[in-house]
Enzyme design. Sequence first.
Site, PDB file in Angstrom:
ATOM      1  N   GLY C  10      -8.430 -14.987 -40.129  1.00 11.72           N
ATOM      2  CA  GLY C  10      -8.500 -14.592 -38.730  1.00 11.72           C
ATOM      3  C   GLY C  10      -7.417 -15.289 -37.929  1.00 11.72           C
ATOM      4  O   GLY C  10      -6.981 -16.375 -38.290  1.00 11.72           O
ATOM      5  N   GLU C 103     -10.537 -21.603 -45.095  1.00 10.05           N
ATOM      6  CA  GLU C 103     -11.254 -21.805 -46.352  1.00 10.05           C
ATOM      7  C   GLU C 103     -10.779 -20.835 -47.447  1.00 10.05           C
ATOM      8  O   GLU C 103     -10.375 -21.264 -48.525  1.00 10.05           O
ATOM      9  CB  GLU C 103     -12.737 -21.579 -46.071  1.00 10.05           C
ATOM     10  CG  GLU C 103     -13.684 -22.218 -47.021  1.00 10.05           C
ATOM     11  CD  GLU C 103     -15.101 -21.710 -46.762  1.00 10.05           C
ATOM     12  OE1 GLU C 103     -15.297 -20.971 -45.771  1.00 10.05           O
ATOM     13  OE2 GLU C 103     -15.985 -22.039 -47.563  1.00 10.05           O
ATOM     14  N   ASP C 127     -13.031 -22.659 -35.966  1.00  9.09           N
ATOM     15  CA  ASP C 127     -14.386 -23.213 -36.097  1.00  9.09           C
ATOM     16  C   ASP C 127     -14.379 -24.709 -36.385  1.00  9.09           C
ATOM     17  O   ASP C 127     -15.418 -25.365 -36.303  1.00  9.09           O
ATOM     18  CB  ASP C 127     -15.144 -22.485 -37.222  1.00  9.09           C
ATOM     19  CG  ASP C 127     -15.526 -21.062 -36.830  1.00  9.09           C
ATOM     20  OD1 ASP C 127     -15.285 -20.684 -35.668  1.00  9.09           O
ATOM     21  OD2 ASP C 127     -16.046 -20.336 -37.689  1.00  9.09           O
ATOM     22  N   ARG C 162     -31.589 -17.619 -12.622  1.00 10.18           N
ATOM     23  CA  ARG C 162     -31.308 -16.849 -13.825  1.00 10.18           C
ATOM     24  C   ARG C 162     -31.018 -17.761 -14.994  1.00 10.18           C
ATOM     25  O   ARG C 162     -30.421 -18.820 -14.832  1.00 10.18           O
ATOM     26  CB  ARG C 162     -30.070 -15.993 -13.601  1.00 10.18           C
ATOM     27  CG  ARG C 162     -30.382 -14.701 -12.933  1.00 10.18           C
ATOM     28  CD  ARG C 162     -29.204 -13.749 -13.095  1.00 10.18           C
ATOM     29  NE  ARG C 162     -29.568 -12.502 -12.463  1.00 10.18           N
ATOM     30  CZ  ARG C 162     -28.758 -11.782 -11.689  1.00 10.18           C
ATOM     31  NH1 ARG C 162     -27.539 -12.208 -11.467  1.00 10.18           N
ATOM     32  NH2 ARG C 162     -29.169 -10.654 -11.166  1.00 10.18           N
ATOM     33  N   MET C 169     -18.125 -18.706 -30.719  1.00  8.02           N
ATOM     34  CA  MET C 169     -17.877 -18.546 -32.149  1.00  8.02           C
ATOM     35  C   MET C 169     -18.436 -19.729 -32.935  1.00  8.02           C
ATOM     36  O   MET C 169     -18.711 -20.796 -32.378  1.00  8.02           O
ATOM     37  CB  MET C 169     -16.401 -18.333 -32.406  1.00  8.02           C
ATOM     38  CG  MET C 169     -15.964 -16.928 -31.999  1.00  8.02           C
ATOM     39  SD  MET C 169     -14.288 -16.539 -32.532  1.00  8.02           S
ATOM     40  CE  MET C 169     -14.383 -14.736 -32.550  1.00  8.02           C
ATOM     41  N   ARG C 171     -19.605 -19.459 -37.223  1.00  2.00           N
ATOM     42  CA  ARG C 171     -20.472 -18.761 -38.168  1.00  2.00           C
ATOM     43  C   ARG C 171     -21.377 -19.743 -38.895  1.00  2.00           C
ATOM     44  O   ARG C 171     -22.592 -19.564 -38.982  1.00  2.00           O
ATOM     45  CB  ARG C 171     -19.635 -18.007 -39.201  1.00  2.00           C
ATOM     46  CG  ARG C 171     -18.965 -16.807 -38.600  1.00  2.00           C
ATOM     47  CD  ARG C 171     -18.084 -16.068 -39.586  1.00  2.00           C
ATOM     48  NE  ARG C 171     -17.810 -14.751 -39.020  1.00  2.00           N
ATOM     49  CZ  ARG C 171     -18.301 -13.611 -39.510  1.00  2.00           C
ATOM     50  NH1 ARG C 171     -19.057 -13.607 -40.583  1.00  2.00           N
ATOM     51  NH2 ARG C 171     -18.029 -12.459 -38.924  1.00  2.00           N
ATOM     52  N   HIS C 271     -13.660 -12.519 -29.230  1.00  2.00           N
ATOM     53  CA  HIS C 271     -12.283 -12.796 -29.648  1.00  2.00           C
ATOM     54  C   HIS C 271     -11.426 -13.451 -28.581  1.00  2.00           C
ATOM     55  O   HIS C 271     -10.315 -13.891 -28.867  1.00  2.00           O
ATOM     56  CB  HIS C 271     -11.622 -11.515 -30.144  1.00  2.00           C
ATOM     57  CG  HIS C 271     -12.061 -11.130 -31.517  1.00  2.00           C
ATOM     58  ND1 HIS C 271     -13.348 -10.735 -31.787  1.00  2.00           N
ATOM     59  CD2 HIS C 271     -11.414 -11.139 -32.698  1.00  2.00           C
ATOM     60  CE1 HIS C 271     -13.461 -10.476 -33.062  1.00  2.00           C
ATOM     61  NE2 HIS C 271     -12.309 -10.709 -33.657  1.00  2.00           N
ATOM     62  N   GLN C 273     -11.824 -16.217 -27.554  1.00  2.00           N
ATOM     63  CA  GLN C 273     -11.691 -17.601 -27.997  1.00  2.00           C
ATOM     64  C   GLN C 273     -10.597 -17.803 -29.033  1.00  2.00           C
ATOM     65  O   GLN C 273     -10.162 -18.927 -29.268  1.00  2.00           O
ATOM     66  CB  GLN C 273     -13.022 -18.076 -28.604  1.00  2.00           C
ATOM     67  CG  GLN C 273     -14.172 -18.055 -27.635  1.00  2.00           C
ATOM     68  CD  GLN C 273     -15.511 -18.080 -28.344  1.00  2.00           C
ATOM     69  OE1 GLN C 273     -16.039 -19.135 -28.662  1.00  2.00           O
ATOM     70  NE2 GLN C 273     -16.058 -16.898 -28.613  1.00  2.00           N
TER      71      GLN C 273
END
Lengths: 341, 341, 341, 341
Positions: C10, C103, C127, C162, C169, C171, C271, C273
């Site tokens: 990515g 990775e 990440d 609220r 992001m 995962r 995206h 980010q």
Amino acid sequence: MRVGVLTGGGDCPGLNAVIRAVVRKGVSVHGFEFVGYRDGWKGPLEGLTMELGIEQCRGILPRGGTILGSSRTNPFTVDGGVEQIKDNLARDGVDALVAIGGEDTLGVATKLADLGVNVVGVPKTIDNDLSGTDYTFGFDTAVNIATEAIDRLHTTAESHHRVLVVEVMGRHAGWIALHSGLAGGANIVLIPEQPFDIDEVCALVEARFESQYSPIIVVSEGAVPKSGTEELTSGELDAFGHVRLGGIGDRLARQIEERTGKEARSVVLGHIQRGGTPTAFDRWLATRLGLQAADAVAEGDFGTMMALHGTTVTRIPLLEGTGELKLVSPEEYAEAQVFFG
Amino acid sequence: MRVGVLTGGGDCPGLNAVIRAVVRKGVSVHGFEFVGYRDGWKGPLEGLTMELGIEQCRGILPRGGTILGSSRTNPFTVDGGVEQIKDNLARDGVDALVAIGGEDTLGVATKLADLGVNVVGVPKTIDNDLSGTDYTFGFDTAVNIATEAIDRLHTTAESHHRVLVVEVMGRHAGWIALHSGLAGGANIVLIPEQPFDIDEVCALVEARFESQYSPIIVVSEGAVPKSGTEELTSGELDAFGHVRLGGIGDRLARQIEERTGKEARSVVLGHIQRGGTPTAFDRWLATRLGLQAADAVAEGDFGTMMALHGTTVTRIPLLEGTGELKLVSPEEYAEAQVFFG
Amino acid sequence: MRVGVLTGGGDCPGLNAVIRAVVRKGVSVHGFEFVGYRDGWKGPLEGLTMELGIEQCRGILPRGGTILGSSRTNPFTVDGGVEQIKDNLARDGVDALVAIGGEDTLGVATKLADLGVNVVGVPKTIDNDLSGTDYTFGFDTAVNIATEAIDRLHTTAESHHRVLVVEVMGRHAGWIALHSGLAGGANIVLIPEQPFDIDEVCALVEARFESQYSPIIVVSEGAVPKSGTEELTSGELDAFGHVRLGGIGDRLARQIEERTGKEARSVVLGHIQRGGTPTAFDRWLATRLGLQAADAVAEGDFGTMMALHGTTVTRIPLLEGTGELKLVSPEEYAEAQVFFG
Amino acid sequence: MRVGVLTGGGDCPGLNAVIRAVVRKGVSVHGFEFVGYRDGWKGPLEGLTMELGIEQCRGILPRGGTILGSSRTNPFTVDGGVEQIKDNLARDGVDALVAIGGEDTLGVATKLADLGVNVVGVPKTIDNDLSGTDYTFGFDTAVNIATEAIDRLHTTAESHHRVLVVEVMGRHAGWIALHSGLAGGANIVLIPEQPFDIDEVCALVEARFESQYSPIIVVSEGAVPKSGTEELTSGELDAFGHVRLGGIGDRLARQIEERTGKEARSVVLGHIQRGGTPTAFDRWLATRLGLQAADAVAEGDFGTMMALHGTTVTRIPLLEGTGELKLVSPEEYAEAQVFFG
């Protein structure tokens, strides 16, 4: 002279700038005293007041939100609401009100003016859909935030073969989508005023990929498909029984993925567009509207709404501003089409 | 039809957005071919061309500067300059010119139009001092950069007992100083249109300290003191024999230090204000001016300048835009005084 | 010596800064020639090359994305993939490879190094979940974007009652959520390493409202509820049969609304980010990793990954970086809890 | 246990984040009571206190400056200053002090610790020149502001043939210049640690122009020329008899203009670099240092300074942090040279 100030409806960058300007001009030029009413129309309705003077306004110019708080309370839906307001204004010795808000808040102001309340209105909506003024403050901030987001997505669109969908605010009007789409160099812009055809959208997506570029689609939260594509219509109700808006960005991305087999991802900017510090333009516009509102009160020119025409801040009858929504015209949408698709 | 495009004068965020819009509309709607002329009027004068089409305009919308380059060349100061330009346009088969620039660049365009050259003008100046249009692109970007700088200075002004002077652009007009000073919550704004009295400035500085706050002063690079304060007047010549502008911020800070005994520091934003990516407003304005310019050429409406009136992009005679500078009026300066001093 | 460079996975702000640094140091200090391989491992696999030298790297430092393009191609899933790569490297006269990626990309590099390919790796992931290095470039940019978004939401949270949910992001690792939640002053942070209990979350939400403040919740896209709350689990498959991540922010907002009766809205940064210009820290880190990679090649120190330890850029065996993910430890999560809830 | 907190020296983005973290952890985990001392060491010296608790810390995380105020007061230059401080701490029932500041403020803390005062230190300087810690908060914010400025200057440097000089902070150390110069893609970086030769600088400027690009020069305010170029040395005294720093940017621009005949313009960022909201990294670092300081007090680990090593926040003896300045080493300067000139 004692003047009450309130802010109603959704928050919007620039509210504090208006409050500050009204107070600064009112105190130092017109010799007013001020009463802050909390939480929109709920304030004068229930007599919720706070101290409001030059000291309370120190340092608020660059801050988002509103020091007066806000609400969607409508006194006309409350038994004896109008009488309560008149009683509270009298009790607080308030001779005039400055109401800062959008369609609903100024709609109430319009009716109260007819009932003899001394009120002037300052228009506020990030959607920019109020008539009678070139722009409303908050809109420029929202458009810049959306544009910066689109700028960042371009590099991803170029590095990967992905459809990127950005959902921006705009329930009834596509101004934020149109301006940020134009400024951000989006490829497709979908707005509430122009129901879209999902097949056409997918055709544009595929054409874009054929030219070796990935498409960026900007969609207003209130955009609607032409009949016959239920998957795209929310219909969902929120906890309060209103149709839930938003979600169109996500649904659109999934439909495009299913129909074109291209990966599609969505970004939902949501409340980021309406919070935080205002742009210089919004601070300048909000400040000038506030100065004008203080003068309108001093001149007893009630039942008016402050408005921007060109570079001039002027006054129009409240009804002109709240009568009907200012929507994107077919011509304005067409002008931008040369960049889309 | 073959159309030449050039950009002249100092760079300004939005130039590339205009070029892109002219080309996009010209090619896809009017079927034009384009020729890019390099470095302002030097391009048609010396026949410096570059390829210009939709491909060359890809990705330039958010970029500062100009892909065509720029210069301050004036063909009317060159022997036979006008003839050279006419010859080169003929040689390149160019039927019409789109000239994007400020007072000087459009002044040349105005004269060439009188001499029968098919030219339309697009106004450009971050100083916002061109007549006939509400705003020029680049100005909103400059004001936002100056405002963000002022925002950051507030915390230092509050934590220390220091006078902070911010010098912003504006040789003849104080628009950037006035708008950023208003939006940033400055305490004193000094502009070229209103010569300042150093004793009054120092008195305001001391008054501000007495109220426990440190003053922030915004000064236009072209601001001038009233007669009799040589220390404040540059008089210095740059390497080209022109009086060197700028430096007023630093000189002012030193004078205030000497006269009040308070620490004073200056910030000189300089070219930061005119470089880099344009704001959403400037991209939108530049784009719409470019679209209009392509239409003006298609309609043969030459000798005109594109202009913004309210939310409408229209055309005016070139002479109206370049005839005289648009300065800050005494009324506009007075309106803001309630926040200053 | 001829050196190939590729970027995989990515996109991530800083990729271009690495490429530029490798090339600059390689050419001007080590006298390397370079070959650019397009689209990650697909490049050497299919022999997709592009010219790569100092000229191609001009102006790319501040740009997001990667001029080399990217892909998720894995040569080990292709019959004879490794041989093809070796053949293409030989054909292109490439003596060594610089592989920039996360990775997967570095996992391939690790195996190829074992098979005798001269490769060095540069770690990349927004990440921040790669072992052996304090930080990876792109992470600081992502955290700043998320933090600015949270900043803007505070004013809305204060002006309205609220719940605001921000999906960021992450995962497998909660680094972006933890750092942006801490920097943005969020009230609840949910990360993949710590399955959350929806009842506890709702209890914290209600407690927050009782203290008169509205909660802001930051949730990693990979955050998972403890068993027994199907409404919160996506399970959904994307067009490619993978479980679709994301959507947790929206589902969480709806669950909170249903369970607490408080309005809840979600923001999905997606995206935004990972695109656009890198922060100064990411440009500095990416640049230094690139310089180190050029030196590693010059020294023939292959099979290594560049890494940041404190303020020093060093080298570690590729396997150390790709062996296992770096997750948020219970202690690190606990350290921040004093601000949450 | 009652704990006093003070902030000394120049302001720095992140001071409020430290205060907030110390108080939050101290109150909710360690059960401390807090006393805020105003204006650095002047507070305990003159007994200037303010209420300090979780309520006072609400909303300050993103704010620049310091809610406690600051000063450069040094109790060791005041007769009986140390006794006064001890008496005031006793009178206020303060058992321990958290001192947040730079070289001077922590230098005082170091001496007071030797004299039996229970004090822990938190390092602060935007110049990043304190030993014993990888980074100090405020530095990352300053570097990002300088980098954004350099980014904007590139378009002007490209569109015109001008030398652009950016003066950044750094009296003794060139960290801000080096990091922003590297991140911004500057062509020449001049730092205090490496006296520059004006002839070499002018030679690089001319070489750059020959390669068709305009140079961007980043210079630390404390950069000094090699002997024999008086025009470049300030020597000037400010209103307090100290040699006035700064001005080097402007003087350098003029010298380059005179010596090369190329137009040169300077930008002086000044206090913009030290005011306003901190970056996410600085908020995270400041917060973690504050949490650690609260723990150090709880553990009675006095005479220590909080420090960042890699990703770990740890403690070192105060003397290690204040003993000598951390300067840019010749190796670190050399590493970046491949991009300069």
